[in-house]
Motif scaffolding. Structure first.
Motif, PDB file in Angstrom:
ATOM      1  N   UNK A  17      -2.191 -30.960 -15.753  1.00 29.37           N
ATOM      2  CA  UNK A  17      -2.875 -30.378 -16.848  1.00 29.37           C
ATOM      3  C   UNK A  17      -1.911 -30.487 -17.992  1.00 29.37           C
ATOM      4  N   UNK A  18      -0.532 -30.443 -18.208  1.00 25.40           N
ATOM      5  CA  UNK A  18       0.089 -30.569 -19.335  1.00 25.40           C
ATOM      6  C   UNK A  18       0.119 -31.723 -19.628  1.00 25.40           C
ATOM      7  N   UNK A  19       0.442 -32.815 -18.881  1.00 27.13           N
ATOM      8  CA  UNK A  19       0.368 -34.196 -19.273  1.00 27.13           C
ATOM      9  C   UNK A  19      -0.972 -34.675 -19.971  1.00 27.13           C
ATOM     10  N   UNK A  20      -2.017 -34.251 -19.569  1.00 20.90           N
ATOM     11  CA  UNK A  20      -3.350 -34.462 -20.402  1.00 20.90           C
ATOM     12  C   UNK A  20      -3.479 -33.671 -21.593  1.00 20.90           C
ATOM     13  N   UNK A  21      -3.176 -32.362 -21.578  1.00 26.20           N
ATOM     14  CA  UNK A  21      -3.119 -31.615 -22.850  1.00 26.20           C
ATOM     15  C   UNK A  21      -2.181 -32.061 -23.914  1.00 26.20           C
ATOM     16  N   UNK A  22      -1.317 -32.664 -23.444  1.00 26.85           N
ATOM     17  CA  UNK A  22      -0.208 -33.362 -24.711  1.00 26.85           C
ATOM     18  C   UNK A  22      -0.806 -34.384 -25.093  1.00 26.85           C
ATOM     19  N   UNK A  25      -6.321 -34.208 -24.092  1.00 27.27           N
ATOM     20  CA  UNK A  25      -7.362 -34.534 -23.346  1.00 27.27           C
ATOM     21  C   UNK A  25      -7.661 -33.091 -22.467  1.00 27.27           C
ATOM     22  N   UNK A  26      -8.956 -32.799 -22.118  1.00 30.87           N
ATOM     23  CA  UNK A  26      -9.108 -31.614 -21.408  1.00 30.87           C
ATOM     24  C   UNK A  26      -8.415 -31.597 -19.997  1.00 30.87           C
ATOM     25  N   UNK A  27      -7.635 -30.661 -19.635  1.00 34.32           N
ATOM     26  CA  UNK A  27      -6.928 -30.514 -18.499  1.00 34.32           C
ATOM     27  C   UNK A  27      -7.752 -30.335 -17.237  1.00 34.32           C
ATOM     28  N   UNK A 109       0.124 -31.399 -29.811  1.00 33.57           N
ATOM     29  CA  UNK A 109       0.467 -31.244 -28.221  1.00 33.57           C
ATOM     30  C   UNK A 109       0.887 -30.148 -27.743  1.00 33.57           C
ATOM     31  N   UNK A 110       1.765 -29.543 -28.459  1.00 38.67           N
ATOM     32  CA  UNK A 110       2.603 -28.202 -27.738  1.00 38.67           C
ATOM     33  C   UNK A 110       1.669 -27.069 -27.631  1.00 38.67           C
ATOM     34  N   UNK A 111       0.772 -27.078 -28.637  1.00 37.02           N
ATOM     35  CA  UNK A 111      -0.433 -25.984 -28.423  1.00 37.02           C
ATOM     36  C   UNK A 111      -1.341 -26.377 -27.433  1.00 37.02           C
ATOM     37  N   UNK A 112      -1.756 -27.579 -27.026  1.00 42.60           N
ATOM     38  CA  UNK A 112      -2.433 -28.127 -25.811  1.00 42.60           C
ATOM     39  C   UNK A 112      -1.812 -27.777 -24.586  1.00 42.60           C
ATOM     40  N   UNK A 113      -0.468 -28.043 -24.823  1.00 47.33           N
ATOM     41  CA  UNK A 113       0.364 -27.930 -23.418  1.00 47.33           C
ATOM     42  C   UNK A 113       0.435 -26.396 -23.119  1.00 47.33           C
ATOM     43  N   UNK A 114       0.537 -25.479 -23.898  1.00 48.97           N
ATOM     44  CA  UNK A 114       0.446 -24.071 -23.850  1.00 48.97           C
ATOM     45  C   UNK A 114      -0.889 -23.487 -23.371  1.00 48.97           C
ATOM     46  N   UNK A 115      -1.880 -24.091 -23.724  1.00 40.29           N
ATOM     47  CA  UNK A 115      -3.387 -23.731 -23.332  1.00 40.29           C
ATOM     48  C   UNK A 115      -3.475 -24.335 -21.959  1.00 40.29           C
ATOM     49  N   UNK A 116      -3.070 -25.498 -21.488  1.00 45.55           N
ATOM     50  CA  UNK A 116      -3.003 -25.968 -20.268  1.00 45.55           C
ATOM     51  C   UNK A 116      -2.228 -25.063 -19.458  1.00 45.55           C
ATOM     52  N   UNK A 117      -1.141 -24.841 -19.744  1.00 43.64           N
ATOM     53  CA  UNK A 117      -0.545 -23.804 -18.927  1.00 43.64           C
ATOM     54  C   UNK A 117      -1.107 -22.499 -18.405  1.00 43.64           C
ATOM     55  N   UNK A 118      -1.653 -21.951 -19.534  1.00 49.37           N
ATOM     56  CA  UNK A 118      -2.712 -20.727 -19.085  1.00 49.37           C
ATOM     57  C   UNK A 118      -3.704 -20.964 -18.442  1.00 49.37           C
ATOM     58  N   UNK A 126      -9.074 -17.594 -18.059  1.00 47.20           N
ATOM     59  CA  UNK A 126      -9.338 -18.737 -17.217  1.00 47.20           C
ATOM     60  C   UNK A 126      -9.392 -18.906 -15.868  1.00 47.20           C
ATOM     61  N   UNK A 127     -10.287 -17.713 -15.393  1.00 46.01           N
ATOM     62  CA  UNK A 127     -10.250 -17.623 -13.821  1.00 46.01           C
ATOM     63  C   UNK A 127     -10.954 -18.515 -13.113  1.00 46.01           C
TER      64      UNK A 127
END
Length: 127
Positions: A17-22, A25-27, A109-118, A126-127
């Motif tokens: 997920x983080x790799x895609x978000x960086x 791309x949609x995780x 990319x960092x914001x995408x990674x934070x969102x992907x982590x969540x 994100x249930x």
């Protein structure tokens, strides 16, 4: 034996997920774009329909970028000043300019990674 509930949600792999978000791309599916504008995530993925408007990244991506910039630029400045004799006026233009360029390059990319982590941890809706 672990207690298995029939409605348990499947795992969402964090690294993928983080790799895609960086890469923006949609995780969830890896196909759709994550951002509509520079720092504004799309409300939902155009490919899989995953909603992204429930994230709460807030200022955390900025804190990560500042931390990374400090760890990149300070050693670089020390080594460049040790190896080269660059006049102070040039340094006053080089280092802030480099910091600005790196910050702009890293924030999305960092914001995408934070969102992907969540998303991968099913946090903040994100249930």
């Amino acid at each position: 034996m672990p207690d298995q509930t029939p409605d348990a949600a499947p795992d969402r792999p964090l690294a993928a997920a983080i790799g895609l978000a960086l890469r923006g791309r949609c995780p969830a599916c890896g196909e759709g774009r994550m951002f509509a504008r520079f720092l504004k995530p799309t409300s939902a993925c155009a490919h899989c329909g995953q909603r992204w408007d429930g994230h709460q990244a807030d200022d955390f991506p900025s804190y990560i970028v500042i931390l990374l910039l400090g760890h990149i630029l300070v050693p670089l400045m020390i080594e460049v000043n040790r190896a080269l004799d660059i006049p102070l006026g040039w340094q006053a233009a080089i280092w802030p300019g480099l910091a600005l360029l790196l910050a702009v390059a890293m924030i999305q990319p960092v914001k995408g990674a934070v969102i992907a982590f969540q998303w991968s941890r099913r946090m903040h809706g994100f249930g």
